[in-house]
Design an enzyme around this catalytic site. Sequence first.
Site, short mmCIF file in Angstrom:
data_model
loop_
_atom_site.label_atom_id
_atom_site.label_comp_id
_atom_site.label_asym_id
_atom_site.label_seq_id
_atom_site.Cartn_x
_atom_site.Cartn_y
_atom_site.Cartn_z
N ASP A 1 -0.68 5.27 14.12
CA ASP A 1 -2.01 4.66 14.07
C ASP A 1 -3.03 5.76 13.84
O ASP A 1 -3.05 6.76 14.57
CB ASP A 1 -2.32 3.94 15.38
CG ASP A 1 -1.49 2.69 15.59
OD1 ASP A 1 -0.96 2.17 14.59
OD2 ASP A 1 -1.37 2.24 16.74
N ASP B 1 -0.27 -9.47 13.68
CA ASP B 1 -0.57 -9.14 15.08
C ASP B 1 -0.52 -10.43 15.89
O ASP B 1 -1.40 -11.29 15.76
CB ASP B 1 -1.94 -8.48 15.20
CG ASP B 1 -2.01 -7.15 14.45
OD1 ASP B 1 -0.95 -6.52 14.25
OD2 ASP B 1 -3.12 -6.74 14.06
#
Length: 258
Positions: free
Chosen positions: A11, A130
């Site tokens: 990330d 997600d």
Amino acid sequence: MLAKRIIPCLDVRDGQVVKGVQFRNHEIIGDIVPLAKRYADEGADELVFYDITASSDGRVVDKSWVSRVAEVIDIPFCVAGGIKSLDDAAQILSFGADKISINSPALADPTLITRLADRFGVQCIVVGIDTWFDAASGKYHVNQYTGDESRTRVTQWETLDWVQEVQKRGAGEIVLNMMNQDGVRNGYDLEQLSKVRAVCRVPLIASGGAGTMEHFLEAFRDASVDGALAASVFHKQIINIGELKTYLAAQGVEIRVC
């Protein structure tokens, strides 16, 4: 049978690799390029990079580090972050990425999936999902703009419906980011993975929850995923990729051993 894949996830925020828990409270892990090289050298099958605030900031992924990563690794890598046009995708692929992944932009404009697949081929197009389990309703819901805690929102889509929708539109692979499990290291959500696997005919990558080598084994053996993505166990050197692959091979998992 195709070999199962071990995929470290990086990330990225403000030019550095970060990691949170359940998509919140991110801490800085380190610089992008050295981490990418380390994971490639340890035997990762591919890497995934998420510029986690690109979509919520209304910008595309910072391409300056994409070419630097391409120069130092010789394994495939996928890049995600605010990609919402054919030109955005073309630029990132031209900088050396092998795949591009879309998430929030696909929710905003589902036709983007088809346009990208038609232009670059389905093998290049990954859709990230997600997903959050709502205990009150007992349902899995898709979330959007998860890179920014203040902007994260629950969409109208239930996860299984969105999985089927993105496949119809041309997704070549799906990464299922299980938000409840993210960063807590108590195992992948095997129940959710199994439900998604039942309606998913493209490669499925599990993401969120890996804490032990056994967790990877369970995802491959019990949910039949094609790849397992993890971050904190690799960033914090809790699990070594080479040792993980040796363990999985000994358990009968078809995997490329370093």
